[in-house]
Write a protein that holds these residues in place. Structure first.
Motif, PDB file in Angstrom:
ATOM      1  N   VAL A 362       0.978  -1.259  -0.110  1.00  0.00           N
ATOM      2  CA  VAL A 362      -0.096  -0.069  -0.027  1.00  0.00           C
ATOM      3  C   VAL A 362       0.830   1.149  -0.181  1.00  0.00           C
ATOM      4  O   VAL A 362       2.037   1.307   0.542  1.00  0.00           O
ATOM      5  CB  VAL A 362      -0.900   0.019   1.202  1.00  0.00           C
ATOM      6  CG1 VAL A 362      -1.868  -1.296   1.105  1.00  0.00           C
ATOM      7  CG2 VAL A 362      -0.065  -0.037   2.508  1.00  0.00           C
ATOM      8  N   PRO A 363       0.160   2.344  -0.483  1.00  0.00           N
ATOM      9  CA  PRO A 363       1.080   3.650  -0.288  1.00  0.00           C
ATOM     10  C   PRO A 363       0.914   4.297   1.197  1.00  0.00           C
ATOM     11  O   PRO A 363      -0.014   3.697   1.863  1.00  0.00           O
ATOM     12  CB  PRO A 363       0.158   4.520  -1.210  1.00  0.00           C
ATOM     13  CG  PRO A 363      -1.210   4.154  -1.372  1.00  0.00           C
ATOM     14  CD  PRO A 363      -1.017   2.655  -1.001  1.00  0.00           C
ATOM     15  N   THR A 364       1.901   4.920   1.524  1.00  0.00           N
ATOM     16  CA  THR A 364       1.787   5.640   2.593  1.00  0.00           C
ATOM     17  C   THR A 364       0.692   6.290   3.141  1.00  0.00           C
ATOM     18  O   THR A 364       0.183   6.999   2.420  1.00  0.00           O
ATOM     19  CB  THR A 364       3.023   6.621   3.020  1.00  0.00           C
ATOM     20  OG1 THR A 364       2.984   7.055   4.201  1.00  0.00           O
ATOM     21  CG2 THR A 364       3.168   7.535   1.826  1.00  0.00           C
ATOM     22  N   ARG A 365       0.131   6.233   4.399  1.00  0.00           N
ATOM     23  CA  ARG A 365      -1.025   6.842   4.795  1.00  0.00           C
ATOM     24  C   ARG A 365      -0.787   8.048   5.555  1.00  0.00           C
ATOM     25  O   ARG A 365      -1.328   8.976   5.801  1.00  0.00           O
ATOM     26  CB  ARG A 365      -1.824   5.996   5.879  1.00  0.00           C
ATOM     27  CG  ARG A 365      -2.273   4.591   5.096  1.00  0.00           C
ATOM     28  CD  ARG A 365      -3.318   3.808   5.970  1.00  0.00           C
ATOM     29  NE  ARG A 365      -3.870   2.860   5.317  1.00  0.00           N
ATOM     30  CZ  ARG A 365      -4.350   1.736   6.186  1.00  0.00           C
ATOM     31  NH1 ARG A 365      -4.493   1.844   7.355  1.00  0.00           N
ATOM     32  NH2 ARG A 365      -4.780   0.578   5.580  1.00  0.00           N
ATOM     33  N   THR A 366       0.665   8.308   6.104  1.00  0.00           N
ATOM     34  CA  THR A 366       1.075   9.489   6.733  1.00  0.00           C
ATOM     35  C   THR A 366       1.690  10.432   6.057  1.00  0.00           C
ATOM     36  O   THR A 366       1.767  11.672   6.255  1.00  0.00           O
ATOM     37  CB  THR A 366       1.992   8.951   7.891  1.00  0.00           C
ATOM     38  OG1 THR A 366       3.157   8.191   7.600  1.00  0.00           O
ATOM     39  CG2 THR A 366       1.181   8.406   9.279  1.00  0.00           C
ATOM     40  N   GLY A 367       2.216   9.958   4.815  1.00  0.00           N
ATOM     41  CA  GLY A 367       2.725  11.034   3.839  1.00  0.00           C
ATOM     42  C   GLY A 367       4.043  11.784   4.237  1.00  0.00           C
ATOM     43  O   GLY A 367       4.716  11.120   4.913  1.00  0.00           O
TER      44      GLY A 367
END
Length: 407
Positions: A362-367
């Protein structure tokens, strides 16, 4: 609340153990603490009083009453116990001021070149921290710990960068000493991808025991969460996957002195150089992202190809480490649809079915907040570590015990 790091655990019944229970919400009154720990009420009262005197816990009358006087509620004292999480990148400085419960009070980012050297960069960090404290109406004494992530290898035990390729003048620089001269605070320094992994895990995947955070920017690195804890390896260099060799790219020289390293063929800088050679000027991973977002077909092709190469390395890690989640962060995560497509394609083709059966990529959620948040959590966890809490309590008691004088 952040939890103690490593294998350190509070001794049952110690001040640190009581503080951990209060911070986690497992016990919020003296009666709760007596029930959970099995300790005598007199012992609990002594421990709570010690924590209150040490300005680590506060007690207020706002509990729900079941008849009679409302119970007094125990909480972490956050009003004047804060930490700073510092994210130093190649071209930016992002700082988050957080209280010891993990709540972010303020965040500020400035453009700043890490290549300007430690004195210039750390002086900027010092000024910005003081400014954030002033804005929050706090004194420097409220700052209990500082966590710092830097874009290079770090010997974690000393907090000194170790031959960082994009940080000229920083090798073996004593970063903790710089701040120890200015604040009465703990200082912890780590590689940026490690603090990103910590920030992502605690913020977005707290119940995941095995996680890999892969930063794809100018370079490529990996932060490792094992059994819910950050894994650094013997000297702090675990996860340096950017210098794993990939087949078929012997011509790609790497800044480490070797050739065919993953970051030399799939990092943002490498993609920017290839696009420039193809007639599409690019100087950084951000330029690559801009070209992809503009629909440039060559940029799209190269990002997808980079994903496949990264997936080749990650497939070996999946077979070896068997993570539950792989998180993709860094500047190229902004075009994660194309990057992750290549990564997933190779991982699922090259990894064992059992290892990928429940794997999420998955891509980062916290960015952009991952590193500063993770650095703040690093600071909180070390401030709340049992040895440090018991030390604070002991020092507080010693300072309030009158010394006897002979006559």
């Amino acid at each position: 609340m952040a939890t103690p790091t490593g294998d350190e655990r509070a001794v049952p019944g110690s001040p640190a153990d009581v503080l951990t229970l209060i911070g986690a919400g497992s016990a919020t009154t003296r009666a709760d603490l007596a029930r959970v720990t099995g300790l005598a009420r007199s012992t609990i009262s002594q421990r709570v009083d010690q924590l209150i005197e040490s300005r680590l816990v506060s007690e207020t009358e706002d509990g729900e009453s079941t008849g009679g006087r409302p119970p007094r509620r125990l909480r972490l004292r956050t009003a004047d116990n804060v930490v700073a999480g510092v994210d130093l990148g190649a071209t930016h400085c992002r700082i988050s001021l957080m209280d010891i419960s993990g709540r972010t009070l303020a965040t500020h980012e400035d453009p700043l070149l890490i290549a300007e050297g430690p004195e210039t960069v750390l002086a900027h960090v010092d000024r910005r921290i003081r400014g954030l404290l002033t804005d929050a109406r706090l004194t420097p004494e409220a700052l209990k710990a500082i966590g710092i992530g830097v874009p290079g290898p770090v010997e974690f035990a000393t907090g000194r960068p170790n031959n960082p390729p994009i940080m000229p003048g920083w090798n073996a620089y004593p970063i903790p000493d710089y701040f120890a001269e200015r604040y009465n605070a703990l200082v912890k320094v780590d590689n940026d991808v490690n603090v990103m992994a910590l920030g992502e895990h605690r913020s977005a995947f707290p119940d995941t025991d095995y996680l890999l955070f892969v930063k794809v920017g100018t370079g490529i690195g990996c932060g490792i969460i094992a059994q819910g804890r950050l894994h650094r390896g013997a000297q702090g260099s675990a996860g340096d996957i950017g210098h794993i060799r990939v087949s078929g790219h012997d011509e790609a020289g790497c800044r480490c002195g070797n050739s065919a390293c993953l970051e030399a063929v799939a990092g943002g800088g490498a993609l920017a150089r290839r696009l420039t050679e193809l007639g599409f000027p690019a100087e950084s991973g951000s330029d690559v992202v801009a070209l992809v977002q503009a629909g440039n077909t060559q940029a799209l092709r190269l990002v997808r190809e980079a994903g496949r190469l990264i997936g080749e390395v990650l497939a070996s890690l999946v077979n070896f480490f068997n993570p539950e989640v792989i998180v993709i962060g860094g500047v190229l995560a902004k075009v994660h649809d194309h990057l992750l497509a290549g990564i997933r394609e190779t991982i699922y083709r090259r990894s064992l079915p059992l290892a990928t059966h429940h794997l999420a990529i998955v891509p980062t959620r916290t960015g952009a907040d991952a590193a500063a948040t993770g650095a703040g959590i690093l600071a909180i966890e070390h401030f709340l570590a049992p040895d440090n809490i018991n030390r604070i309590v002991t020092e507080t008691e010693s300072s309030r015990t009158p010394t006897s004088t002979g006559g």
